[in-house]
Design a protein around this motif. Structure first.
Motif, PDB file in Angstrom:
ATOM      1  N   CYS A  79       0.825  -1.190  -0.022  1.00 20.40           N
ATOM      2  CA  CYS A  79       0.308  -0.010   0.006  1.00 20.40           C
ATOM      3  C   CYS A  79       0.802   1.257   0.372  1.00 20.40           C
ATOM      4  O   CYS A  79       1.660   1.859  -1.346  1.00 20.40           O
ATOM      5  N   VAL A  83       3.888   2.988  -3.088  1.00 17.91           N
ATOM      6  CA  VAL A  83       3.801   4.378  -3.613  1.00 17.91           C
ATOM      7  C   VAL A  83       5.114   5.170  -3.392  1.00 17.91           C
ATOM      8  O   VAL A  83       5.830   5.026  -3.841  1.00 17.91           O
ATOM      9  N   ILE A  89       5.332   8.097  -9.338  1.00 14.16           N
ATOM     10  CA  ILE A  89       4.912   8.203  -8.698  1.00 14.16           C
ATOM     11  C   ILE A  89       3.556   8.932  -9.898  1.00 14.16           C
ATOM     12  O   ILE A  89       4.178  10.067 -10.306  1.00 14.16           O
ATOM     13  N   ALA A 103       3.960   3.967  -9.514  1.00 13.30           N
ATOM     14  CA  ALA A 103       2.998   3.611  -8.948  1.00 13.30           C
ATOM     15  C   ALA A 103       1.540   4.408  -9.008  1.00 13.30           C
ATOM     16  O   ALA A 103       1.914   5.824  -9.110  1.00 13.30           O
ATOM     17  N   ARG A 105      -0.585   6.024  -6.949  1.00 13.62           N
ATOM     18  CA  ARG A 105      -1.422   6.282  -5.515  1.00 13.62           C
ATOM     19  C   ARG A 105      -3.002   6.959  -5.374  1.00 13.62           C
ATOM     20  O   ARG A 105      -3.141   6.980  -6.451  1.00 13.62           O
ATOM     21  N   ASN A 106      -4.058   6.710  -4.619  1.00 16.46           N
ATOM     22  CA  ASN A 106      -5.304   5.983  -4.557  1.00 16.46           C
ATOM     23  C   ASN A 106      -5.536   5.839  -5.707  1.00 16.46           C
ATOM     24  O   ASN A 106      -6.509   6.453  -6.214  1.00 16.46           O
ATOM     25  N   GLY A 107      -5.226   4.599  -6.062  1.00 18.27           N
ATOM     26  CA  GLY A 107      -5.328   4.263  -7.323  1.00 18.27           C
ATOM     27  C   GLY A 107      -7.018   3.550  -7.503  1.00 18.27           C
ATOM     28  O   GLY A 107      -7.233   3.363  -8.657  1.00 18.27           O
ATOM     29  N   PRO A 137      -3.268   1.743  -4.118  1.00 15.38           N
ATOM     30  CA  PRO A 137      -2.305   1.761  -4.898  1.00 15.38           C
ATOM     31  C   PRO A 137      -2.363   1.020  -6.179  1.00 15.38           C
ATOM     32  O   PRO A 137      -2.624  -0.019  -5.795  1.00 15.38           O
TER      33      PRO A 137
END
Length: 145
Positions: A79, A83, A89, A103, A105-107, A137
């Motif tokens: 998680c 990230v 990112i 990555a 984030r908050n995917g 993510p």
């Protein structure tokens, strides 16, 4: 037996320590940079990546974590740790570049989109199975290596 540390600055530290112990390895919470020297591997747990990054900088973990990664010992991020470990990112922020991937984030949406629901999954036995869907993510792109 391996000694696996969990960066214990913020996040799901106890859950990771418990799972490492269940695999038969030694689990160590890491609260000071010098403790990294004794490890075979390190987990950056889930939590809040911005908060974790601030604590990493405040408690002088940045260079020791880079040294750890370059030593060839394994780093695993879940998680928020996923990230932080990224080479990039998707929102333009920089990760610590422990692995070559981008990555998101908050995917799966923002915090308010997280939810819990009971599911019927026959192969898991006892019903209902409580499932928790969070703003996790995901890895958008991996590099050459």
């Amino acid at each position: 037996m391996k000694t696996i540390g969990v960066l214990a600055l913020q996040g799901a530290v106890s859950e990771h320590l418990s799972m490492i112990t269940k695999t038969g390895h030694q689990a160590v919470p890491i609260k000071h940079p010098e403790e990294l020297k004794t490890l075979d591997g390190l987990i950056l747990p889930g939590g809040e990546s911005t908060t974790m990054r601030r604590f990493i900088e405040k408690y002088h973990f940045t260079d020791p974590l880079q040294d750890f990664a370059q030593s060839g010992r394994g780093i695993f991020g879940t998680c928020a740790g996923l990230v932080l470990s990224a080479s990039a990112i998707s929102n333009g922020d920089a990760g610590y570049k422990f692995a070559d991937y981008t990555a998101v984030r908050n995917g799966f949406g923002r915090q308010k989109m997280s939810f819990e629901v009971d599911l019927s999954i026959a192969t898991l036995g006892e019903m209902p199975f409580r499932a928790i869907f969070i703003r996790a993510p995901y890895i958008e792109k991996v590099g050459e290596g």
